[in-house]
Design an enzyme around this catalytic site. Sequence first.
Site, PDB file in Angstrom:
ATOM      1  N   SER A 219       0.803  -1.231   0.000  1.00 39.62           N
ATOM      2  CA  SER A 219       0.000   0.000   0.000  1.00 39.62           C
ATOM      3  C   SER A 219       0.836   1.281   0.000  1.00 39.62           C
ATOM      4  O   SER A 219       0.309   2.350  -0.269  1.00 39.62           O
ATOM      5  CB  SER A 219      -0.963   0.025   1.190  1.00 39.62           C
ATOM      6  OG  SER A 219      -0.260   0.188   2.392  1.00 39.62           O
TER       7      SER A 219
ATOM      8  N   LYS B 207       1.237   5.096   6.704  1.00 38.16           N
ATOM      9  CA  LYS B 207       0.558   5.895   5.672  1.00 38.16           C
ATOM     10  C   LYS B 207       1.152   7.297   5.670  1.00 38.16           C
ATOM     11  O   LYS B 207       1.799   7.726   6.620  1.00 38.16           O
ATOM     12  CB  LYS B 207      -0.951   5.991   5.930  1.00 38.16           C
ATOM     13  CG  LYS B 207      -1.679   4.663   5.992  1.00 38.16           C
ATOM     14  CD  LYS B 207      -1.738   3.965   4.661  1.00 38.16           C
ATOM     15  CE  LYS B 207      -2.420   2.605   4.795  1.00 38.16           C
ATOM     16  NZ  LYS B 207      -2.259   1.771   3.667  1.00 38.16           N
TER      17      LYS B 207
END
Length: 178
Positions: free
Chosen positions: A50, A92
């Site tokens: 991701s 993230k």
Amino acid sequence: MVQTAPSSAPAVPRRRRRKTVLTVVVIAVLAGLFALRLWVIEPVGVDLDSMEPTLAPGSIAFVLKTEQARSDAQLGDLVVFPSPADETPVIKRVVAEAGQQIEVRDALLYVDSIPVREPFVDHSTIDGTFYPLTEVPPGTVFVMGDNREQSIDSRDFGPLPLDSIEGVVVWSFNPSFK
């Protein structure tokens, strides 16, 4: 000349003293490294894609865990927090802070109606992606993965509370040879 009687305590050989000192030094260094890992810098393994291409699977990210680092997380920082799904560490990128408005139009990120330059995002893989105009609430940040097509992020679980940030990535490397 006066002779002294031999001591009743046996003399400790020099070699044994050196070994004892060396053992104490090694234990102190290991304890210091453990404390450093526990409270300051922690390596976090990257298992998912991701955050590609910034962090590929197999990469190791070193996370600064000080209170100052966590409270100063800002735009562009890679932050670590427990996954809302299963509490495993997740990395993230902070793309918007409290009070800013975020929107994704045809795969392009807009913050406060200004398109954000993101050279680490492959926009061709996410063409046609949209996210509605949303204001980031106080005490939170909006986080997204660099591999937008594969990332589960604030678009799915909402803005991230600042107090859930465990640290900020300060360095990373990928030990695999591809």
